[in-house]
Write a protein that holds these residues in place. Structure first.
Motif, PDB file in Angstrom:
ATOM      1  N   ALA A 309     -31.961   0.492   5.090  1.00 22.05           N
ATOM      2  CA  ALA A 309     -31.577  -0.778   4.478  1.00 22.05           C
ATOM      3  C   ALA A 309     -30.362  -1.386   5.177  1.00 22.05           C
ATOM      4  O   ALA A 309     -30.270  -2.616   5.317  1.00 22.05           O
ATOM      5  CB  ALA A 309     -31.287  -0.575   2.993  1.00 22.05           C
ATOM      6  N   LYS A 310     -29.433  -0.542   5.612  1.00 19.10           N
ATOM      7  CA  LYS A 310     -28.275  -1.047   6.363  1.00 19.10           C
ATOM      8  C   LYS A 310     -28.735  -1.669   7.682  1.00 19.10           C
ATOM      9  O   LYS A 310     -28.233  -2.724   8.099  1.00 19.10           O
ATOM     10  CB  LYS A 310     -27.282   0.085   6.655  1.00 19.10           C
ATOM     11  N   ILE A 311     -29.658  -1.015   8.370  1.00 19.72           N
ATOM     12  CA  ILE A 311     -30.198  -1.557   9.625  1.00 19.72           C
ATOM     13  C   ILE A 311     -30.911  -2.875   9.357  1.00 19.72           C
ATOM     14  O   ILE A 311     -30.717  -3.873  10.079  1.00 19.72           O
ATOM     15  CB  ILE A 311     -31.162  -0.549  10.285  1.00 19.72           C
ATOM     16  N   GLU A 312     -31.723  -2.897   8.317  1.00 16.64           N
ATOM     17  CA  GLU A 312     -32.468  -4.123   7.980  1.00 16.64           C
ATOM     18  C   GLU A 312     -31.533  -5.270   7.608  1.00 16.64           C
ATOM     19  O   GLU A 312     -31.843  -6.437   7.833  1.00 16.64           O
ATOM     20  CB  GLU A 312     -33.460  -3.827   6.847  1.00 16.64           C
ATOM     21  N   ALA A 313     -30.358  -4.933   7.048  1.00 13.45           N
ATOM     22  CA  ALA A 313     -29.386  -5.971   6.680  1.00 13.45           C
ATOM     23  C   ALA A 313     -28.614  -6.497   7.887  1.00 13.45           C
ATOM     24  O   ALA A 313     -27.925  -7.509   7.788  1.00 13.45           O
ATOM     25  CB  ALA A 313     -28.409  -5.421   5.644  1.00 13.45           C
ATOM     26  N   GLY A 314     -28.721  -5.775   9.037  1.00 10.81           N
ATOM     27  CA  GLY A 314     -28.074  -6.275  10.258  1.00 10.81           C
ATOM     28  C   GLY A 314     -27.220  -5.289  11.013  1.00 10.81           C
ATOM     29  O   GLY A 314     -26.634  -5.636  12.035  1.00 10.81           O
ATOM     30  N   ALA A 315     -27.128  -4.041  10.536  1.00  4.19           N
ATOM     31  CA  ALA A 315     -26.332  -3.037  11.246  1.00  4.19           C
ATOM     32  C   ALA A 315     -27.071  -2.522  12.473  1.00  4.19           C
ATOM     33  O   ALA A 315     -28.309  -2.499  12.512  1.00  4.19           O
ATOM     34  CB  ALA A 315     -25.995  -1.869  10.320  1.00  4.19           C
ATOM     35  N   SER A 316     -26.311  -2.088  13.470  1.00  2.00           N
ATOM     36  CA  SER A 316     -26.886  -1.446  14.655  1.00  2.00           C
ATOM     37  C   SER A 316     -26.675   0.058  14.636  1.00  2.00           C
ATOM     38  O   SER A 316     -27.387   0.804  15.304  1.00  2.00           O
ATOM     39  CB  SER A 316     -26.250  -2.028  15.921  1.00  2.00           C
ATOM     40  N   LEU A 317     -25.647   0.503  13.903  1.00  2.00           N
ATOM     41  CA  LEU A 317     -25.341   1.920  13.704  1.00  2.00           C
ATOM     42  C   LEU A 317     -25.020   2.119  12.226  1.00  2.00           C
ATOM     43  O   LEU A 317     -24.696   1.162  11.522  1.00  2.00           O
ATOM     44  CB  LEU A 317     -24.122   2.344  14.536  1.00  2.00           C
ATOM     45  N   VAL A 318     -25.093   3.367  11.766  1.00  2.00           N
ATOM     46  CA  VAL A 318     -24.725   3.672  10.386  1.00  2.00           C
ATOM     47  C   VAL A 318     -23.777   4.867  10.369  1.00  2.00           C
ATOM     48  O   VAL A 318     -23.775   5.693  11.289  1.00  2.00           O
ATOM     49  CB  VAL A 318     -25.960   3.969   9.507  1.00  2.00           C
ATOM     50  N   GLN A 319     -22.952   4.932   9.332  1.00  2.00           N
ATOM     51  CA  GLN A 319     -22.040   6.059   9.140  1.00  2.00           C
ATOM     52  C   GLN A 319     -22.156   6.579   7.715  1.00  2.00           C
ATOM     53  O   GLN A 319     -22.537   5.839   6.806  1.00  2.00           O
ATOM     54  CB  GLN A 319     -20.588   5.635   9.387  1.00  2.00           C
TER      55      GLN A 319
END
Length: 349
Positions: A309-319
């Motif tokens: 969901a973070k990627i779909e919202a526009g993130a390229s990486l997650v932590q």
């Protein structure tokens, strides 16, 4: 199945004491060659962000290893990158204890640590002793200001830290969003933010020339921002040509934990309750930035679908941080699989 048993032991201890025991235990397991019992690494999924090639998009957020004392053990769990700190120019004890509180019913944590750390020189000594950076591992270093430094001199603290960590960092994260250092979030406002970003950018250019390498700068922001503040921050990041932004830090809100034990403790709330707020800010920021500056998504990830969901919202990486405490190392692989699928889906559109 091993981690739930380990967690039961740790959750019976004081939260801050358990934190220290857990990190030391991982370092022991690493030295004994036993870390593989816990580790379930994220699958390979190379992604280029801020000019850096990340082996997979799952990182450890700042705050878990404030002094960089356990870099190699944490790297052995399969993260694509680590972020250590927050570090300040001078050592400081942080806020009075107790200052770290679990809310298991909501898979949440409240902390008011207050940038407790051994100071930037101690962190650098630990980084220099670690194998992970020498072997090409991606290490972010998160910098802040000392609590005793007046706000009108806050920028100097960031510049001191930037100059000292620059040779050792893959990227530098600028933390102006912790709720646990008095008035720190004032630096997110227009004139203060402009001055800070301008001076950091100038210092970055000078240091790049001095060291013969360019180390990206990323700004870490709060989730407690309205739409106008998000747009103003996006504009400032563009104007000062920052390399990345980390969305988000902990929240001052107490939605979902108001009536639970520890729910009214002061400090920043992390874990599952911050997910929706953090992801909404991330999405608005992504819209405002229109792909010009990459975003690292963090806040409330407890399962693979949250990372996607973070990627779909526009993130390229997650932590991850709090989710790692609740779910353990298996979450790293789960996040990696989901994030990789989301990145592939976005690339194919």
């Amino acid at each position: 199945m091993l981690y739930p048993l380990i967690r039961q032991f740790f959750f019976a201890q004081d939260a801050e004491r358990a934190h220290g025991i857990g990190l030391c235990g991982m370092s022991f397991m690493k030295s004994a060659g036993l870390l593989g019992v816990l580790a379930k690494p994220a699958p390979a999924c190379p992604v280029e962000v801020m000019g850096i090639q990340f082996p997979n998009p799952v990182g450890l957020a700042a705050g878990l290893d404030k002094n960089g004392e356990h870099i190699d053990a944490l790297a052995g769990l399969g993260f694509g990158f680590l972020e250590i700190g927050t570090v300040t120019p001078r050592p400081q004890a942080g806020n009075p204890k107790p200052r770290l509180f679990r809310i298991p019913e909501a898979q949440a944590i409240i902390n008011r640590m207050g940038f407790n750390n051994a100071g930037v020189d101690a962190l650098i000594a630990n980084v220099r002793a670690a194998k992970f950076p020498k072997e090409g591992g991606i290490l972010g270093i998160n910098i802040g200001k000392n609590a005793t430094t007046p706000m009108e001199h806050a920028t100097e603290d960031y510049l001191i830290c930037l100059e000292k960590v620059y040779p050792y960092a893959s990227y530098v994260a600028v933390n102006i969003s912790s709720p646990n250092t008095k008035n720190l979030r004032e630096l997110q406002k227009d004139e203060a933010l402009d001055e800070l970003l301008s001076r950091l950018k100038a210092q970055q250019i000078t240091l790049a020339d001095r060291h013969g390498k360019y180390v990206p700068l990323a700004l870490k922001i709060a989730p407690d921002l309205d739409d106008l503040q998000i747009k103003a921050i996006a504009d400032a990041l563009r104007r000062h040509r920052f390399d990345g932004v980390i969305a988000t830090n902990t929240t001052l809100a107490r939605d979902g934990v108001e009536h639970l034990p520890n729910g009214q403790e002061t400090g920043g709330l992390s874990g599952a309750p911050v997910f929706a707020k953090s992801t909404a800010v991330l999405g608005k920021l992504a819209h405002a930035l229109a792909g010009e500056i990459p975003i690292i998504g963090v806040g409330g990830i407890l399962k693979g679908a949250d990372a996607a969901a973070k990627i779909e919202a526009g993130a390229s990486l997650v932590q991850v941080y709090s989710g790692f405490i609740y779910r353990g190392p298996e979450l790293i692989g789960e996040m990696g699989t989901a994030a990789a699928a989301a990145l592939r889906a976005r690339a194919s559109r």
